[in-house]
Scaffold this active site. Sequence first.
Site, short mmCIF file in Angstrom:
data_model
loop_
_atom_site.label_atom_id
_atom_site.label_comp_id
_atom_site.label_asym_id
_atom_site.label_seq_id
_atom_site.Cartn_x
_atom_site.Cartn_y
_atom_site.Cartn_z
N LYS A 184 0.86 -1.24 0.15
CA LYS A 184 0.10 0.19 -0.05
C LYS A 184 0.88 1.17 0.04
CE LYS A 184 -3.61 -2.73 -0.07
NZ LYS A 184 -3.19 -3.95 0.43
N TYR A 198 -12.51 -15.13 2.46
CA TYR A 198 -11.33 -14.02 2.72
C TYR A 198 -10.81 -14.26 4.02
CZ TYR A 198 -9.20 -9.52 3.64
OH TYR A 198 -8.54 -8.41 3.94
N TYR A 212 -3.08 -12.70 1.99
CA TYR A 212 -2.88 -12.37 0.86
C TYR A 212 -1.63 -13.14 0.18
CZ TYR A 212 -5.67 -8.22 1.59
OH TYR A 212 -6.92 -7.44 1.66
C1 LIG Z 1 -3.93 -5.15 -0.01
C2 LIG Z 1 -2.92 -6.30 0.11
C3 LIG Z 1 -2.80 -7.01 -1.16
C4 LIG Z 1 -3.61 -7.05 -2.21
O1 LIG Z 1 -3.33 -5.68 -3.20
P1 LIG Z 1 -4.64 -5.31 -3.85
O2 LIG Z 1 -4.21 -3.91 -4.38
O3 LIG Z 1 -5.70 -4.84 -2.82
O4 LIG Z 1 -5.29 -6.17 -4.77
C5 LIG Z 1 -1.89 -8.13 -1.14
N1 LIG Z 1 -1.02 -8.26 -0.13
C6 LIG Z 1 -1.02 -7.63 1.07
C7 LIG Z 1 -0.35 -7.93 2.06
C8 LIG Z 1 -1.91 -6.54 1.06
O5 LIG Z 1 -2.19 -5.94 2.27
#
Ligand SMILES: *Cc1c(COP(=O)(O)O)cnc(C)c1O
Length: 338
Positions: free
Chosen positions: A50, A264, A290
């Site tokens: 992010k 999720y 993720y």
């Molecule tokens: C938010 C996030 C993602 C996914 O990215 P997006 O842009 O939301 O698809 C992947 N890995 C981590 C650790 C995240 O925090």
Amino acid sequence: MNLARFPRRGYVTTPTPLEFLPNFSKALNAGINVYIKRDDLLPGAAGGNKTRKLDFCIADALRQGADTIITCGAVQSNHCRLTLAWAVKEGMDCHLVLEERVKNSYSPTASGNNFLFQLLGVKSVTVVAGGSDMPAEMEKVAAALRAQGKKPYIIPGGASNRIGALGYVSCAEETLRQLFDLGIAIDHMVVPSGSAGTHAGIIAGMIGNNAGIPVTGIGVNRKKDVQQAAVLKLANETLDFIGVTAQVPAEAVIAFDDYVGPGYSLPTPAMIEAVKLLARTESILLDPVYSGKAMSGLIDLARKGYFPNNANVLFLHTGGSPALYAYLDTFRDAPVAG
Ligand SMILES: *Cc1c(COP(=O)(O)O)cnc(C)c1O
């Protein structure tokens, strides 16, 4: 592509490392060479993807005269942690709206990112039920703050709009430059696909640069067709925003939903295997929500022969390891007698 004309804060001070994973590739034993792009090492408290998006989004907020940031995410949101972290750095207030995607999953005393929300001094946390209209919930918080004389700026979930996606267009360009400098020909890239900005930005960057590197997304939440449509739409909006006339062909967007498991943020055996394998071969920490699920996808696809034999496959590590500390029991091995 000329990204320099978009305001940004300069949070990404150096390219993140791009490394070969010799031990992991050997342990996987599936006829591919795995490389990793270490966006888990980006600046911002505990790092992660992010930061690249917020670099552009917070610049836009400041340009508009905002003094307060509002954003939203799940109860263990890395995005919320990093938005708060950069707001702190900028001297701005930050308010979070958290969605209980799993019923009763919010606990104010939980570890992981939730603990960091408190440590970093979040101004307020509003918890709403799963499936809530998040933009409307954030707007309510904004209205209350405006009534107090504040100037709030709303960043959407995951900072996944065309401004945030610029961060991953920039990452694609950074990656292409590194591959050139290192003399590595990558055959395929694998990325996590959540709120879609990361996947969309990488695709836009690869297509906009005619890179010829196919990208496979691993979904962590939505169904394949829904996710692919979201990525395609955002990738094309982003190219248009940059002023690139090329469009992304629909077939260039793949976001498998086979690795989500029960839902999720809910653990899968393959995610646990992936997190442990990378930790025990390369000392690199993935996360349960993720990057662990995305790596479980890479592992399964490699075993199924999805990549050409001897292919060089680049995995985008998007960070998230603070969430591990909210999942201790998931990763604990059976005690060893002795
Ligand atoms: C938010 C996030 C993602 C996914 O990215 P997006 O842009 O939301 O698809 C992947 N890995 C981590 C650790 C995240 O925090």
